[in-house]
Write a protein that holds these residues in place. Structure first.
Motif, PDB file in Angstrom:
ATOM      1  N   HIS A 422       6.069  73.953  42.663  1.00  0.00           N
ATOM      2  CA  HIS A 422       5.046  73.613  41.671  1.00  0.00           C
ATOM      3  C   HIS A 422       5.279  74.271  40.313  1.00  0.00           C
ATOM      4  O   HIS A 422       5.161  73.621  39.264  1.00  0.00           O
ATOM      5  CB  HIS A 422       3.665  73.986  42.212  1.00  0.00           C
ATOM      6  CG  HIS A 422       3.349  73.324  43.524  1.00  0.00           C
ATOM      7  ND1 HIS A 422       3.247  71.967  43.662  1.00  0.00           N
ATOM      8  CD2 HIS A 422       3.147  73.837  44.769  1.00  0.00           C
ATOM      9  CE1 HIS A 422       2.985  71.655  44.920  1.00  0.00           C
ATOM     10  NE2 HIS A 422       2.923  72.786  45.608  1.00  0.00           N
ATOM     11  N   LEU A 423       5.610  75.553  40.295  1.00  0.00           N
ATOM     12  CA  LEU A 423       5.867  76.225  39.023  1.00  0.00           C
ATOM     13  C   LEU A 423       7.138  75.687  38.369  1.00  0.00           C
ATOM     14  O   LEU A 423       7.233  75.625  37.140  1.00  0.00           O
ATOM     15  CB  LEU A 423       5.970  77.736  39.239  1.00  0.00           C
ATOM     16  CG  LEU A 423       4.661  78.446  39.594  1.00  0.00           C
ATOM     17  CD1 LEU A 423       4.902  79.927  39.865  1.00  0.00           C
ATOM     18  CD2 LEU A 423       3.629  78.290  38.475  1.00  0.00           C
ATOM     19  N   ALA A 424       8.107  75.298  39.190  1.00  0.00           N
ATOM     20  CA  ALA A 424       9.333  74.714  38.639  1.00  0.00           C
ATOM     21  C   ALA A 424       9.043  73.365  37.999  1.00  0.00           C
ATOM     22  O   ALA A 424       9.580  73.027  36.939  1.00  0.00           O
ATOM     23  CB  ALA A 424      10.386  74.563  39.736  1.00  0.00           C
ATOM     24  N   GLN A 425       8.215  72.572  38.628  1.00  0.00           N
ATOM     25  CA  GLN A 425       7.850  71.275  38.064  1.00  0.00           C
ATOM     26  C   GLN A 425       7.117  71.449  36.739  1.00  0.00           C
ATOM     27  O   GLN A 425       7.324  70.680  35.800  1.00  0.00           O
ATOM     28  CB  GLN A 425       7.005  70.498  39.074  1.00  0.00           C
ATOM     29  CG  GLN A 425       7.801  70.034  40.291  1.00  0.00           C
ATOM     30  CD  GLN A 425       6.922  69.593  41.445  1.00  0.00           C
ATOM     31  OE1 GLN A 425       5.750  69.978  41.530  1.00  0.00           O
ATOM     32  NE2 GLN A 425       7.473  68.800  42.350  1.00  0.00           N
ATOM     33  N   HIS A 455      19.455  80.390  37.500  1.00  0.00           N
ATOM     34  CA  HIS A 455      19.595  81.481  38.468  1.00  0.00           C
ATOM     35  C   HIS A 455      18.366  81.507  39.364  1.00  0.00           C
ATOM     36  O   HIS A 455      17.229  81.458  38.876  1.00  0.00           O
ATOM     37  CB  HIS A 455      19.727  82.817  37.735  1.00  0.00           C
ATOM     38  CG  HIS A 455      19.707  84.005  38.641  1.00  0.00           C
ATOM     39  ND1 HIS A 455      18.915  85.117  38.414  1.00  0.00           N
ATOM     40  CD2 HIS A 455      20.391  84.268  39.792  1.00  0.00           C
ATOM     41  CE1 HIS A 455      19.116  86.003  39.374  1.00  0.00           C
ATOM     42  NE2 HIS A 455      20.003  85.509  40.221  1.00  0.00           N
ATOM     43  N   SER A 456      18.593  81.575  40.673  1.00  0.00           N
ATOM     44  CA  SER A 456      17.510  81.716  41.626  1.00  0.00           C
ATOM     45  C   SER A 456      16.510  80.569  41.450  1.00  0.00           C
ATOM     46  O   SER A 456      16.887  79.403  41.376  1.00  0.00           O
ATOM     47  CB  SER A 456      16.849  83.085  41.425  1.00  0.00           C
ATOM     48  OG  SER A 456      15.854  83.326  42.377  1.00  0.00           O
ATOM     49  N   TYR A 457      15.230  80.883  41.332  1.00  0.00           N
ATOM     50  CA  TYR A 457      14.211  79.854  41.153  1.00  0.00           C
ATOM     51  C   TYR A 457      14.419  79.092  39.844  1.00  0.00           C
ATOM     52  O   TYR A 457      13.999  77.935  39.721  1.00  0.00           O
ATOM     53  CB  TYR A 457      12.828  80.500  41.182  1.00  0.00           C
ATOM     54  CG  TYR A 457      11.676  79.530  41.333  1.00  0.00           C
ATOM     55  CD1 TYR A 457      11.263  79.094  42.595  1.00  0.00           C
ATOM     56  CD2 TYR A 457      10.991  79.055  40.226  1.00  0.00           C
ATOM     57  CE1 TYR A 457      10.203  78.215  42.734  1.00  0.00           C
ATOM     58  CE2 TYR A 457       9.936  78.176  40.355  1.00  0.00           C
ATOM     59  CZ  TYR A 457       9.540  77.760  41.620  1.00  0.00           C
ATOM     60  OH  TYR A 457       8.488  76.877  41.755  1.00  0.00           O
ATOM     61  N   GLY A 458      15.092  79.725  38.885  1.00  0.00           N
ATOM     62  CA  GLY A 458      15.398  79.035  37.630  1.00  0.00           C
ATOM     63  C   GLY A 458      16.294  77.831  37.827  1.00  0.00           C
ATOM     64  O   GLY A 458      16.295  76.903  37.007  1.00  0.00           O
ATOM     65  N   SER A 459      17.077  77.815  38.916  1.00  0.00           N
ATOM     66  CA  SER A 459      17.909  76.645  39.183  1.00  0.00           C
ATOM     67  C   SER A 459      17.064  75.460  39.636  1.00  0.00           C
ATOM     68  O   SER A 459      17.447  74.305  39.445  1.00  0.00           O
ATOM     69  CB  SER A 459      18.970  76.978  40.240  1.00  0.00           C
ATOM     70  OG  SER A 459      18.376  77.247  41.493  1.00  0.00           O
ATOM     71  N   VAL A 460      15.913  75.732  40.240  1.00  0.00           N
ATOM     72  CA  VAL A 460      15.001  74.651  40.616  1.00  0.00           C
ATOM     73  C   VAL A 460      14.424  74.022  39.356  1.00  0.00           C
ATOM     74  O   VAL A 460      14.363  72.792  39.221  1.00  0.00           O
ATOM     75  CB  VAL A 460      13.870  75.172  41.532  1.00  0.00           C
ATOM     76  CG1 VAL A 460      13.037  74.004  42.049  1.00  0.00           C
ATOM     77  CG2 VAL A 460      14.427  75.981  42.690  1.00  0.00           C
ATOM     78  N   VAL A 461      14.011  74.869  38.404  1.00  0.00           N
ATOM     79  CA  VAL A 461      13.513  74.378  37.117  1.00  0.00           C
ATOM     80  C   VAL A 461      14.596  73.544  36.428  1.00  0.00           C
ATOM     81  O   VAL A 461      14.339  72.438  35.923  1.00  0.00           O
ATOM     82  CB  VAL A 461      13.102  75.554  36.204  1.00  0.00           C
ATOM     83  CG1 VAL A 461      12.532  75.041  34.891  1.00  0.00           C
ATOM     84  CG2 VAL A 461      12.092  76.453  36.903  1.00  0.00           C
ATOM     85  N   THR A 462      15.812  74.079  36.434  1.00  0.00           N
ATOM     86  CA  THR A 462      16.939  73.397  35.788  1.00  0.00           C
ATOM     87  C   THR A 462      17.204  72.038  36.409  1.00  0.00           C
ATOM     88  O   THR A 462      17.425  71.044  35.706  1.00  0.00           O
ATOM     89  CB  THR A 462      18.197  74.278  35.886  1.00  0.00           C
ATOM     90  OG1 THR A 462      17.971  75.509  35.189  1.00  0.00           O
ATOM     91  CG2 THR A 462      19.404  73.573  35.291  1.00  0.00           C
ATOM     92  N   GLY A 463      17.192  71.985  37.741  1.00  0.00           N
ATOM     93  CA  GLY A 463      17.478  70.730  38.427  1.00  0.00           C
ATOM     94  C   GLY A 463      16.458  69.648  38.122  1.00  0.00           C
ATOM     95  O   GLY A 463      16.811  68.484  37.879  1.00  0.00           O
ATOM     96  N   ILE A 464      15.184  70.019  38.113  1.00  0.00           N
ATOM     97  CA  ILE A 464      14.139  69.028  37.823  1.00  0.00           C
ATOM     98  C   ILE A 464      14.252  68.562  36.374  1.00  0.00           C
ATOM     99  O   ILE A 464      14.144  67.359  36.076  1.00  0.00           O
ATOM    100  CB  ILE A 464      12.746  69.619  38.105  1.00  0.00           C
ATOM    101  CG1 ILE A 464      12.624  70.012  39.574  1.00  0.00           C
ATOM    102  CG2 ILE A 464      11.663  68.614  37.738  1.00  0.00           C
ATOM    103  CD1 ILE A 464      11.331  70.729  39.911  1.00  0.00           C
ATOM    104  N   ALA A 465      14.486  69.507  35.447  1.00  0.00           N
ATOM    105  CA  ALA A 465      14.610  69.141  34.033  1.00  0.00           C
ATOM    106  C   ALA A 465      15.790  68.203  33.813  1.00  0.00           C
ATOM    107  O   ALA A 465      15.691  67.232  33.050  1.00  0.00           O
ATOM    108  CB  ALA A 465      14.760  70.400  33.177  1.00  0.00           C
TER     109      ALA A 465
END
Length: 623
Positions: A422-425, A455-465
């Motif tokens: 959710h925070l990544a989205q 990096h880490s959870y930041g890769s989830v943010v990156t992937g969605i973006a």
């Protein structure tokens, strides 16, 4: 009457091609992308209108001759001249020299066609036929003249840019030509209001960009900013430095200056307010001023928040001091939001002028107050990239523009859990918009390389973006310690190359190995059973060969603890930046495009066919 027809045919021969040279400049790609397509279409329509006007005039005279008993065939003035501009949407290249010649041709057409329309009107009136074609010829001339003032003003702006001196200016398509930008809509009105000094319009623009839904917004902001009067720019900076500093599409140097001004203003304001609150609290405690418990609690909370912001300011100030030393370029403050967990973006080097731009997105536990460690890693990354390619101008950015999950928030609260997307989205929109801005303001004469490192959870943010900007987000992604990207395969991310580095002992990356227990994938909606090698809670494990990413070597440095359990230390999850480590060397090579020197992981031969990706199934009734 035959002599009149001959004069009209000669007049048409002299002027029917008045716009042809301008069309040829567009066909030769003097202007590419952005508004070029709309402008080419508009010019094609005017050229066709001019041709029809002369043909109609000649046809009328030929018909008049036939009525009088003579013979005359209506001449054909048609000719094929097509211009096919680039389909690129957000950005454009404009050859300033060629466009200057095109403007001169348009100016000539704007002068000659009204005169030709006047002569045609005389001939048609004398023949007793409609003079409408003459007015149409004059109208085309008026259209051409109307474009000259606007386009010449914009060319002047480009010629003042450093890259304009080289002949071809890498500029934005939106707003380059008044009649070819998209309809103004709400965004156009907000930009106009902001130009007039309306700071509430600036607030709405920043809110719209952070939603990340409009991939053209930063491009239009960049064109708008370039064309603003210098006094209007300065007025906005003086009035609302934080908003200007947060606006994607504003040049990096301007954002840095505005954000530093805001930082200083806020530091002084906090010191003043804290002094006032402490005096007031002392009076309340001594009974000098009557107060209830609620009022004192409110004062204490405000003091606590202001103290937090002061620590955040100190952390940012210390981080900025890491630039401009030991061979590093100066640091640029590209975004700043104080309060709460805080947000910021800090770059080593000017990304607008760099050949290679890498944006690092940190993960779990990141806060503005603790940003120093993340910024130091971005600096280390710049150092390594510079060692790998000293002649390549690199900018290394630390982007903390989202609310990262915190370990003390627990993993069972879905809205803030590190185990949920959710925070990544929520952070993907601001990240996509930030990259839009980097593209929009880039000035390098060559072809830049844009890298996003998650990096880490930041890769989830990156992937969605990346999935929201397929083909326009970045040239390559680097994923380290990644639990996933919310994608089933690397190709779903829409970038040229995806690189993955993972330590076998990294517990956070191991989240990518945990299969879903079944149900619908949180992003794709695909109904999937629990599979031993299937997608995890953040999609397919990026280090899995079925994902399809290129894997680079990482030193097997033990990582202590496990996410969500006592003993987990976020620093031990960040060994990928250790000096002289394989991971750091490889990341430096990837960032600078030296792929042949990257130490890659061998691809093992599969011992059994990979499990198929489950396909969508009909939605059960009631869902």
């Amino acid at each position: 009457m035959e002599e009149a027809l001959a004069r009209v045919v000669r007049l048409a021969g002299d002027h029917v091609g008045a716009l042809d040279s301008s069309m040829r400049y567009l066909a030769a790609r003097a202007w590419v992308g952005g508004g070029a397509g709309a402008f080419t279409q508009a010019m094609g329509e005017q050229r066709a209108r001019l041709q029809r006007a002369f043909e109609t005039a000649a046809a009328q005279l030929a018909e008049r001759i036939r009525v009088l008993g003579g013979y005359a065939a209506a001449p054909s003035l048609s000719a094929s001249l097509a211009a096919t501009p680039s389909a690129r949407g957000g950005y454009a290249g404009m050859d300033v020299e060629a466009m200057t010649r095109m403007v001169a041709d348009l100016e000539r057409a704007g002068h000659n066609l009204p005169a030709a329309g006047g002569r045609l009107s005389v001939e048609l009136a004398a023949a007793g036929v409609s003079a409408v074609p003459a007015q149409q010829v004059a109208d085309v001339g008026a259209w051409a003249a109307g474009q000259v003032v606007d386009l010449r003003r914009r060319l002047t702006v480009l010629q003042r840019r450093p890259d304009g001196e080289a002949g071809t200016a890498a500029v934005l398509g939106f707003g380059l030509f008044g009649g070819s930008a998209p309809g103004p809509g709400r965004l156009g009105f907000l930009l106009a209001a902001a130009a007039a000094g309306d700071t509430s319009a600036l607030e709405k623009l920043v809110a719209a960009q952070n939603a990340g839904k409009d991939p053209t917004l930063a491009a239009r902001v960049a064109a708008w900013w370039q064309l603003l009067d210098p006094f209007a720019r300065q007025r906005l900076i003086d009035t609302a430095p934080q908003l200007v500093g947060s606006l994607n599409g504003v040049p990096a140097a301007t954002r840095d200056s505005a954000n530093r001004a805001y930082l200083a203003l806020r530091k002084d304001a906090i010191a003043k307010r804290l002094a006032e609150l402490r005096v007031l609290d002392e009076f309340l405690a001594k009974g000098v001023i009557a107060a209830d418990a609620w009022r004192r609690m409110s004062i204490h909370r405000e003091i606590e928040e202001l103290e937090r912001q002061r620590r955040q300011i100190d952390a940012v100030t210390e981080s900025l001091a890491l630039g401009g030393v030991n061979g590093r370029p100066p640091a640029f403050l590209l975004a700043l939001e104080l309060g709460g967990l805080g947000k910021a973006a800090i770059s080593f080097g000017d990304p607008d002028k760099a050949d290679s731009v890498v944006t690092s997105v940190p993960g779990t536990g990141s806060t503005l107050e603790g940003i120093g460690a993340d910024v130091a890693r971005a600096g280390t990354l710049w150092d390594q990239a510079n060692r790998s390619a000293p002649r390549t101008k690199t900018a290394s950015i630390l982007w903390l523009g989202y609310t990262a999950p915190q370990l003390d928030a627990g993993i069972l609260r879905a809205a803030t859990s590190v185990a949920a997307p959710h925070l990544a989205q929520a952070g993907a929109g601001p990240l996509a918009a930030f990259l839009d801005g980097l593209h929009a303001t880039h000035q390098s004469a060559g072809t830049p390389r844009f890298t996003v490192l998650g990096h880490s959870y930041g890769s989830v943010v990156t992937g969605i973006a990346a999935q929201t900007r397929k083909g326009a987000f970045a040239d390559q992604l680097i994923l380290v310690g990644s639990p996933g990207t919310m994608a089933l395969r690397a190709s779903d991310l829409g970038v040229k190359q995806v690189w993955v580095g993972e330590s076998p002992q990294d517990p956070v990356a191991d989240l990518g190995h945990v299969p879903l227990s079944g149900g619908r994938h949180p992003v794709t909606g695909i109904l999937q059973p629990a599979l031993p090698n299937g997608p995890g809670p953040f999609g397919t494990d990026p280090s899995n060969i079925t994902f399809g990413a290129q894997r680079f070597r990482v030193d097997e440095t033990p990582v202590s603890g496990f996410l969500g359990f006592t003993g987990y230390d976020i620093e031990t999850h960040s060994g990928y930046w250790d000096i002289d480590s394989s991971s750091l060397r490889n990341m430096g090579l990837i960032i600078t495009g030296q792929y042949e020197d990257v130490a890659k992981m061998p691809t093992p031969k599969p011992v059994s066919p990979p499990l198929p990706i489950p396909q969508p199934s009909p939605t059960p009734p009631g869902e």
